[in-house]
Design a protein around this motif. Structure first.
Motif, PDB file in Angstrom:
ATOM      1  N   SER A  30       0.803  -1.224   0.000  1.00 15.65           N
ATOM      2  CA  SER A  30       0.000   0.000   0.000  1.00 15.65           C
ATOM      3  C   SER A  30       0.838   1.277   0.000  1.00 15.65           C
ATOM      4  O   SER A  30       0.331   2.359  -0.252  1.00 15.65           O
ATOM      5  CB  SER A  30      -0.936   0.017   1.214  1.00 15.65           C
ATOM      6  OG  SER A  30      -0.183   0.034   2.408  1.00 15.65           O
ATOM      7  N   TRP A  31       2.115   1.155   0.253  1.00 14.40           N
ATOM      8  CA  TRP A  31       2.988   2.314   0.431  1.00 14.40           C
ATOM      9  C   TRP A  31       3.542   2.783  -0.909  1.00 14.40           C
ATOM     10  O   TRP A  31       4.205   2.022  -1.626  1.00 14.40           O
ATOM     11  CB  TRP A  31       4.104   1.926   1.381  1.00 14.40           C
ATOM     12  CG  TRP A  31       4.955   3.024   1.903  1.00 14.40           C
ATOM     13  CD1 TRP A  31       4.625   4.341   2.044  1.00 14.40           C
ATOM     14  CD2 TRP A  31       6.296   2.902   2.366  1.00 14.40           C
ATOM     15  NE1 TRP A  31       5.662   5.042   2.569  1.00 14.40           N
ATOM     16  CE2 TRP A  31       6.716   4.181   2.778  1.00 14.40           C
ATOM     17  CE3 TRP A  31       7.174   1.844   2.477  1.00 14.40           C
ATOM     18  CZ2 TRP A  31       7.980   4.427   3.289  1.00 14.40           C
ATOM     19  CZ3 TRP A  31       8.433   2.080   2.988  1.00 14.40           C
ATOM     20  CH2 TRP A  31       8.829   3.356   3.389  1.00 14.40           C
ATOM     21  N   GLU A  32       3.325   4.043  -1.237  1.00 15.55           N
ATOM     22  CA  GLU A  32       3.780   4.621  -2.508  1.00 15.55           C
ATOM     23  C   GLU A  32       5.299   4.512  -2.681  1.00 15.55           C
ATOM     24  O   GLU A  32       5.787   4.164  -3.752  1.00 15.55           O
ATOM     25  CB  GLU A  32       3.325   6.080  -2.605  1.00 15.55           C
ATOM     26  CG  GLU A  32       3.891   6.846  -3.774  1.00 15.55           C
ATOM     27  CD  GLU A  32       3.417   6.359  -5.126  1.00 15.55           C
ATOM     28  OE1 GLU A  32       4.109   6.626  -6.133  1.00 15.55           O
ATOM     29  OE2 GLU A  32       2.364   5.707  -5.200  1.00 15.55           O
ATOM     30  N   ARG A  35       6.238   1.067  -3.718  1.00 11.94           N
ATOM     31  CA  ARG A  35       5.927   0.819  -5.126  1.00 11.94           C
ATOM     32  C   ARG A  35       7.015   1.378  -6.038  1.00 11.94           C
ATOM     33  O   ARG A  35       7.500   0.695  -6.938  1.00 11.94           O
ATOM     34  CB  ARG A  35       4.576   1.431  -5.513  1.00 11.94           C
ATOM     35  CG  ARG A  35       4.215   1.150  -6.982  1.00 11.94           C
ATOM     36  CD  ARG A  35       3.054   1.990  -7.474  1.00 11.94           C
ATOM     37  NE  ARG A  35       3.314   3.427  -7.400  1.00 11.94           N
ATOM     38  CZ  ARG A  35       4.030   4.109  -8.286  1.00 11.94           C
ATOM     39  NH1 ARG A  35       4.592   3.507  -9.307  1.00 11.94           N
ATOM     40  NH2 ARG A  35       4.205   5.408  -8.141  1.00 11.94           N
ATOM     41  N   ARG A  36       7.420   2.610  -5.787  1.00  7.69           N
ATOM     42  CA  ARG A  36       8.459   3.227  -6.637  1.00  7.69           C
ATOM     43  C   ARG A  36       9.766   2.443  -6.554  1.00  7.69           C
ATOM     44  O   ARG A  36      10.417   2.186  -7.566  1.00  7.69           O
ATOM     45  CB  ARG A  36       8.676   4.680  -6.226  1.00  7.69           C
ATOM     46  CG  ARG A  36       7.533   5.588  -6.624  1.00  7.69           C
ATOM     47  CD  ARG A  36       7.886   7.067  -6.474  1.00  7.69           C
ATOM     48  NE  ARG A  36       8.525   7.405  -5.203  1.00  7.69           N
ATOM     49  CZ  ARG A  36       7.874   7.832  -4.124  1.00  7.69           C
ATOM     50  NH1 ARG A  36       6.575   7.954  -4.130  1.00  7.69           N
ATOM     51  NH2 ARG A  36       8.547   8.124  -3.030  1.00  7.69           N
ATOM     52  N   GLN A  49      -0.703  -1.419  -6.050  1.00 14.58           N
ATOM     53  CA  GLN A  49      -0.678  -0.612  -4.838  1.00 14.58           C
ATOM     54  C   GLN A  49      -2.085  -0.600  -4.277  1.00 14.58           C
ATOM     55  O   GLN A  49      -2.999  -0.008  -4.853  1.00 14.58           O
ATOM     56  CB  GLN A  49      -0.211   0.809  -5.140  1.00 14.58           C
ATOM     57  CG  GLN A  49      -0.023   1.616  -3.883  1.00 14.58           C
ATOM     58  CD  GLN A  49       0.573   2.971  -4.154  1.00 14.58           C
ATOM     59  OE1 GLN A  49       1.144   3.222  -5.211  1.00 14.58           O
ATOM     60  NE2 GLN A  49       0.454   3.852  -3.191  1.00 14.58           N
TER      61      GLN A  49
END
Length: 72
Positions: A30-32, A35-36, A49
């Motif tokens: 869930s953490w942006e 993801r990056r 995400q």
């Protein structure tokens, strides 16, 4: 084996399973920032995400992918 990585973070566990011959069909976090980082470390691998506490939403994503192994 078709593998889903829950709480995937930056992809360290996914990478280990990929190197061991598993086929990654989904990574979820869930953490942006995760993801990056994951996409930078493992480009081209499927990342979703989303909040896994939303169980029905997560199952809608995972069911069609038919993972045989779930890691996290």
């Amino acid at each position: 084996m078709r593998t889903a990585d829950l709480f995937a973070g930056c992809g360290g566990l996914s990478l280990g399973f990929l190197r061991a011959g598993y086929r990654l069909v989904a990574a979820i976090d869930s953490w942006e920032a995760a993801r990056r980082c994951y996409e930078a470390n493992l480009p081209g691998h499927p990342f979703f995400q989303m909040d896994l506490s939303k169980t029905e939403e997560a199952l809608e994503v995972l069911r069609p992918l038919a993972p045989q192994v779930v890691i996290g």
